[in-house]
Write a protein that holds these residues in place. Structure first.
Motif, PDB file in Angstrom:
ATOM      1  N   CYS A  52       8.571  -0.100  -4.445  1.00  0.00           N
ATOM      2  CA  CYS A  52       7.472  -0.216  -4.083  1.00  0.00           C
ATOM      3  C   CYS A  52       8.166  -1.102  -2.594  1.00  0.00           C
ATOM      4  O   CYS A  52       8.982  -2.041  -2.957  1.00  0.00           O
ATOM      5  CB  CYS A  52       5.770  -0.332  -3.123  1.00  0.00           C
ATOM      6  SG  CYS A  52       5.576  -1.890  -5.062  1.00  0.00           S
ATOM      7  N   VAL A  65       1.178   0.184 -13.402  1.00  0.00           N
ATOM      8  CA  VAL A  65       0.379   0.411 -11.358  1.00  0.00           C
ATOM      9  C   VAL A  65       0.912   2.355 -11.574  1.00  0.00           C
ATOM     10  O   VAL A  65       2.151   2.284 -11.788  1.00  0.00           O
ATOM     11  CB  VAL A  65       0.423  -0.421 -10.857  1.00  0.00           C
ATOM     12  CG1 VAL A  65       0.225  -0.254  -9.178  1.00  0.00           C
ATOM     13  CG2 VAL A  65       0.417  -2.015 -10.780  1.00  0.00           C
ATOM     14  N   ASP A  66      -0.477   3.291 -11.252  1.00  0.00           N
ATOM     15  CA  ASP A  66       0.366   3.852 -10.399  1.00  0.00           C
ATOM     16  C   ASP A  66       1.253   4.181  -9.362  1.00  0.00           C
ATOM     17  O   ASP A  66       1.373   2.911  -8.032  1.00  0.00           O
ATOM     18  CB  ASP A  66      -0.767   5.376 -10.260  1.00  0.00           C
ATOM     19  CG  ASP A  66      -0.209   6.957  -9.537  1.00  0.00           C
ATOM     20  OD1 ASP A  66      -0.281   7.342  -9.952  1.00  0.00           O
ATOM     21  OD2 ASP A  66      -0.450   6.991  -8.532  1.00  0.00           O
ATOM     22  N   ASP A  84      -0.703   4.372  -6.427  1.00  0.00           N
ATOM     23  CA  ASP A  84      -1.253   3.281  -5.948  1.00  0.00           C
ATOM     24  C   ASP A  84      -0.180   1.756  -6.004  1.00  0.00           C
ATOM     25  O   ASP A  84      -0.653   1.287  -4.588  1.00  0.00           O
ATOM     26  CB  ASP A  84      -2.134   3.067  -6.897  1.00  0.00           C
ATOM     27  CG  ASP A  84      -2.927   4.017  -7.485  1.00  0.00           C
ATOM     28  OD1 ASP A  84      -3.880   4.976  -6.241  1.00  0.00           O
ATOM     29  OD2 ASP A  84      -3.588   3.512  -8.208  1.00  0.00           O
ATOM     30  N   ALA A 119      -0.018   0.583  -2.309  1.00  0.00           N
ATOM     31  CA  ALA A 119      -1.262  -0.479  -1.386  1.00  0.00           C
ATOM     32  C   ALA A 119      -0.862  -2.554  -1.961  1.00  0.00           C
ATOM     33  O   ALA A 119      -2.026  -2.994  -1.119  1.00  0.00           O
ATOM     34  CB  ALA A 119      -2.924  -0.081  -2.260  1.00  0.00           C
ATOM     35  N   ARG A 147      -5.327  -6.910  -8.659  1.00  0.00           N
ATOM     36  CA  ARG A 147      -5.225  -4.661  -8.756  1.00  0.00           C
ATOM     37  C   ARG A 147      -5.247  -4.010  -7.841  1.00  0.00           C
ATOM     38  O   ARG A 147      -5.642  -5.266  -6.970  1.00  0.00           O
ATOM     39  CB  ARG A 147      -5.768  -4.048 -10.134  1.00  0.00           C
ATOM     40  CG  ARG A 147      -7.095  -4.109  -9.642  1.00  0.00           C
ATOM     41  CD  ARG A 147      -8.204  -3.382 -10.542  1.00  0.00           C
ATOM     42  NE  ARG A 147      -9.216  -3.698 -10.481  1.00  0.00           N
ATOM     43  CZ  ARG A 147     -10.483  -4.565 -10.295  1.00  0.00           C
ATOM     44  NH1 ARG A 147     -10.860  -5.230 -10.717  1.00  0.00           N
ATOM     45  NH2 ARG A 147     -11.979  -4.383  -9.656  1.00  0.00           N
ATOM     46  N   PRO A 148      -3.728  -3.213  -7.330  1.00  0.00           N
ATOM     47  CA  PRO A 148      -4.251  -2.824  -5.953  1.00  0.00           C
ATOM     48  C   PRO A 148      -6.010  -1.965  -5.838  1.00  0.00           C
ATOM     49  O   PRO A 148      -6.262  -1.288  -7.136  1.00  0.00           O
ATOM     50  CB  PRO A 148      -3.679  -0.977  -6.078  1.00  0.00           C
ATOM     51  CG  PRO A 148      -3.267  -0.555  -7.549  1.00  0.00           C
ATOM     52  CD  PRO A 148      -3.485  -2.765  -7.950  1.00  0.00           C
ATOM     53  N   VAL A 207      -8.368   0.890  -4.083  1.00  0.00           N
ATOM     54  CA  VAL A 207      -7.451   2.118  -3.247  1.00  0.00           C
ATOM     55  C   VAL A 207      -9.021   2.559  -2.976  1.00  0.00           C
ATOM     56  O   VAL A 207      -9.433   3.182  -3.448  1.00  0.00           O
ATOM     57  CB  VAL A 207      -6.705   2.466  -3.640  1.00  0.00           C
ATOM     58  CG1 VAL A 207      -6.468   3.640  -3.005  1.00  0.00           C
ATOM     59  CG2 VAL A 207      -5.461   2.538  -4.179  1.00  0.00           C
ATOM     60  N   ARG A 223      -7.013   8.517  -0.592  1.00  0.00           N
ATOM     61  CA  ARG A 223      -5.516   9.154  -0.628  1.00  0.00           C
ATOM     62  C   ARG A 223      -5.729  10.295  -0.083  1.00  0.00           C
ATOM     63  O   ARG A 223      -6.019  10.707   0.137  1.00  0.00           O
ATOM     64  CB  ARG A 223      -4.994   9.231  -1.925  1.00  0.00           C
ATOM     65  CG  ARG A 223      -5.394   8.115  -2.937  1.00  0.00           C
ATOM     66  CD  ARG A 223      -5.021   8.103  -3.874  1.00  0.00           C
ATOM     67  NE  ARG A 223      -5.079   7.256  -4.815  1.00  0.00           N
ATOM     68  CZ  ARG A 223      -6.579   6.573  -5.464  1.00  0.00           C
ATOM     69  NH1 ARG A 223      -7.681   7.085  -4.962  1.00  0.00           N
ATOM     70  NH2 ARG A 223      -6.030   5.693  -6.349  1.00  0.00           N
ATOM     71  N   LYS A 236      -8.118  -0.757   0.485  1.00  0.00           N
ATOM     72  CA  LYS A 236      -6.645  -0.226   1.312  1.00  0.00           C
ATOM     73  C   LYS A 236      -6.729   1.522   1.367  1.00  0.00           C
ATOM     74  O   LYS A 236      -7.476   1.972   0.866  1.00  0.00           O
ATOM     75  CB  LYS A 236      -5.252  -0.611   0.700  1.00  0.00           C
ATOM     76  CG  LYS A 236      -4.892  -2.039   0.252  1.00  0.00           C
ATOM     77  CD  LYS A 236      -4.790  -2.263   1.309  1.00  0.00           C
ATOM     78  CE  LYS A 236      -2.805  -1.683   1.640  1.00  0.00           C
ATOM     79  NZ  LYS A 236      -2.802  -2.016   3.290  1.00  0.00           N
ATOM     80  N   LEU A 276      -4.538   5.200   2.034  1.00  0.00           N
ATOM     81  CA  LEU A 276      -3.186   5.751   1.514  1.00  0.00           C
ATOM     82  C   LEU A 276      -2.676   6.895   1.736  1.00  0.00           C
ATOM     83  O   LEU A 276      -3.858   8.025   2.033  1.00  0.00           O
ATOM     84  CB  LEU A 276      -3.084   5.381  -0.090  1.00  0.00           C
ATOM     85  CG  LEU A 276      -2.914   4.297  -0.823  1.00  0.00           C
ATOM     86  CD1 LEU A 276      -2.636   4.229  -1.966  1.00  0.00           C
ATOM     87  CD2 LEU A 276      -1.954   2.745  -0.338  1.00  0.00           C
ATOM     88  N   THR A 335      -0.479  10.400   1.680  1.00  0.00           N
ATOM     89  CA  THR A 335      -0.028   9.995   0.220  1.00  0.00           C
ATOM     90  C   THR A 335       1.430  12.066   1.086  1.00  0.00           C
ATOM     91  O   THR A 335       0.885  12.919   1.667  1.00  0.00           O
ATOM     92  CB  THR A 335      -0.178  10.954  -0.866  1.00  0.00           C
ATOM     93  OG1 THR A 335      -1.262  12.054  -0.003  1.00  0.00           O
ATOM     94  CG2 THR A 335      -1.047   9.901  -1.189  1.00  0.00           C
TER      95      THR A 335
END
Length: 327
Positions: free
Chosen positions: A83, A109-110, A113, A116, A289-290, A292, A295, A316, A318, A320
């Motif tokens: 990221c 973490v994905d 994600d 974020a 953690r983020p 989110v 998306r 957040k 996002l 994609t």
């Protein structure tokens, strides 16, 4: 590649641009997701153009995979999930990034994600901890506690042992902030944050992180403890207000105004390196953690801006691209 560009006077649309090429000290990232920030909204409105040399389309952070290494780049591999913090250009399928602004996707973490994380972690760490020097046991007041920056500030402050007060516009948002570690919850529509904070801590808050600006200046000074630090990172409510210098001096208050986007690349690299050292271990451990909210596909960038401007979200948003990890 597909990108989202600003179409004056203030709309967004998909367009085709040439793929970026990695220059010296850069990598090209194939984008999985881009974070949506209020700076992007301001850019769409014509109020916050990209810094010189940055792509003209919006986007201050992305996640994805390294697709190309520029000259003199070492320590990274093609295909590595990353990221990155950007000066612009995240709303697209690819983007060139100075290597000093790239971070590995934290374990657990994905990759989507992870988009974020860069802007909020760099903003909060550099302002609340590096600049304002928040310490364990101190009280941090975060305005807009349910925003992307707010949810990260709550988590990080809680992790280092500080107490956290937040303002937000609904009880549901405040409940989410409490889940993340906030101790004092203030509904700014029905309560006065100065009174509420001083009920809990008569001495006042040690640090205030503010995104409102002018309308909150006097009350931010009133809520601060002796030796308190006020950090203004946005001016959503306006830029001009009167300042009582006598109060500033008597209470030994420090006032800081900062932005991140236009800083030189070497300064951003230093912030990113500090975040990797101090914040990434907390993310890997699961303490941070983020957060989110939603998306949306890249083509729905305009819808993402509507949600952000409506302030119904927590955390957040996002965008994609649908890109897949390299085989």
């Amino acid at each position: 590649m597909r990108v989202v560009i600003v179409d004056p006077p203030g709309s967004l649309r998909l367009a085709e641009l040439p793929d970026p090429v990695a220059g010296p000290g850069e990598v090209v990232v194939r984008v999985a997701a881009a974070g949506v920030n209020r700076a992007d909204v301001m850019q769409r409105q014509g109020k916050y153009p990209s810094p010189p040399g940055a792509p003209e389309h919006p986007g201050l952070e992305v996640s994805g995979w390294i697709e190309e290494l520029g000259p003199d780049v070492s320590g990274w591999q093609v295909g590595e999930p990353v990221c990155a913090l950007l000066a612009g250009g995240g709303y697209g399928e690819k983007v060139a990034v100075p290597v000093g602004q790239v971070l590995p996707v934290p374990q657990g973490v994905d990759v989507v994600d992870a988009a974020a994380l860069p802007e909020v972690t760099c903003t909060v760490w550099s302002n609340v901890f590096t600049l304002a020097g928040l310490r364990p046991g101190e009280l941090l007041l975060v305005h807009g506690g349910s925003s992307g920056i707010g949810t990260m500030a709550v988590q990080l402050a809680h992790q280092v042992g500080a107490r956290v007060a937040v303002t937000a516009g609904s009880d549901d948002k405040l409940a989410r902030c409490a889940e993340l570690g906030a101790d004092v919850l203030v509904n700014y529509r029905t309560e006065d944050f100065v009174e509420r904070v001083r009920e809990v801590e008569p001495a006042g808050a040690d640090v205030v992180l503010d995104v409102v600006g002018a309308p909150y200046l006097a009350r931010n000074l009133d809520v601060l403890a002796t030796g308190g630090r006020l950090v203004v990172i946005a001016t959503q409510g306006g830029t001009r207000a009167e300042l009582d210098l006598g109060l500033l001096m008597r209470q030994r208050i420090s006032l800081h105004g900062t932005t991140l986007r236009a800083r030189p690349a070497e300064e951003k690299a230093a912030v990113v390196a500090s975040v990797r050292d101090h914040v990434w271990p907390l993310v890997v451990d699961g303490g941070v953690r983020p957060v989110v909210f939603d998306r949306l596909p890249l083509a729905e960038a305009a819808r993402a801006h509507e949600v952000l401007e409506g302030s119904s979200h927590v955390g957040k948003l996002l965008l994609t691209t649908g890109a897949q990890a390299p085989a």
